[in-house]
Design a protein around this motif. Structure first.
Motif, short mmCIF file in Angstrom:
data_model
loop_
_atom_site.label_atom_id
_atom_site.label_comp_id
_atom_site.label_asym_id
_atom_site.label_seq_id
_atom_site.Cartn_x
_atom_site.Cartn_y
_atom_site.Cartn_z
N GLU A 25 0.85 2.70 -3.60
CA GLU A 25 0.16 3.44 -3.74
C GLU A 25 0.30 5.43 -3.20
N TYR A 26 0.61 5.28 -1.70
CA TYR A 26 0.32 6.00 -1.26
C TYR A 26 1.63 7.43 -1.84
N TRP A 27 2.79 6.47 -2.10
CA TRP A 27 3.75 7.35 -2.92
C TRP A 27 3.56 7.83 -3.57
N THR A 63 0.30 8.70 -5.19
CA THR A 63 -0.68 9.69 -4.58
C THR A 63 0.57 10.71 -4.62
N LEU A 64 1.30 10.96 -3.12
CA LEU A 64 1.90 12.07 -3.24
C LEU A 64 2.85 12.55 -3.69
N LYS A 101 0.47 -0.96 0.04
CA LYS A 101 -0.03 0.13 0.19
C LYS A 101 0.84 1.21 -0.12
N LEU A 102 2.09 1.00 0.75
CA LEU A 102 2.92 1.85 0.04
C LEU A 102 3.02 2.34 -1.10
#
Length: 74
Positions: free
Chosen positions: A34-36, A38-39, A31-32
């Motif tokens: 995806e966060y990476w 997105t951010l 999931k990291l």
């Protein structure tokens, strides 16, 4: 402002001006990624630029970087 990657005579890019590192993300922490992504998009950066920004900011906060010279931060 920042130096650009230079093209060689054949039209390709030289790889000797770049250092690459590999990171390992365990499957249960995917999931990291995806966060990476997105951010990075929210900051209008690509993923590599975003990581360099985070490292530069943390190094500045930690006192590893004494002045905010753009080449040291990004």
């Amino acid at each position: 402002m920042y130096s650009q990657t230079k093209q060689n005579k054949r039209g390709g890019y030289r790889i000797d001006t770049t250092h690459r590192e590999t990171i390992t993300i365990p499957f249960h922490r995917m999931k990291l990624v995806e966060y990476w992504e997105t951010l990075a998009k929210r900051n209008q950066l690509n993923k590599s630029q975003y990581i360099r920004k985070l490292i530069g900011e943390d190094a500045l906060r930690s006192g590893l970087i004494k002045s905010q010279i753009p080449s040291e931060v990004m």
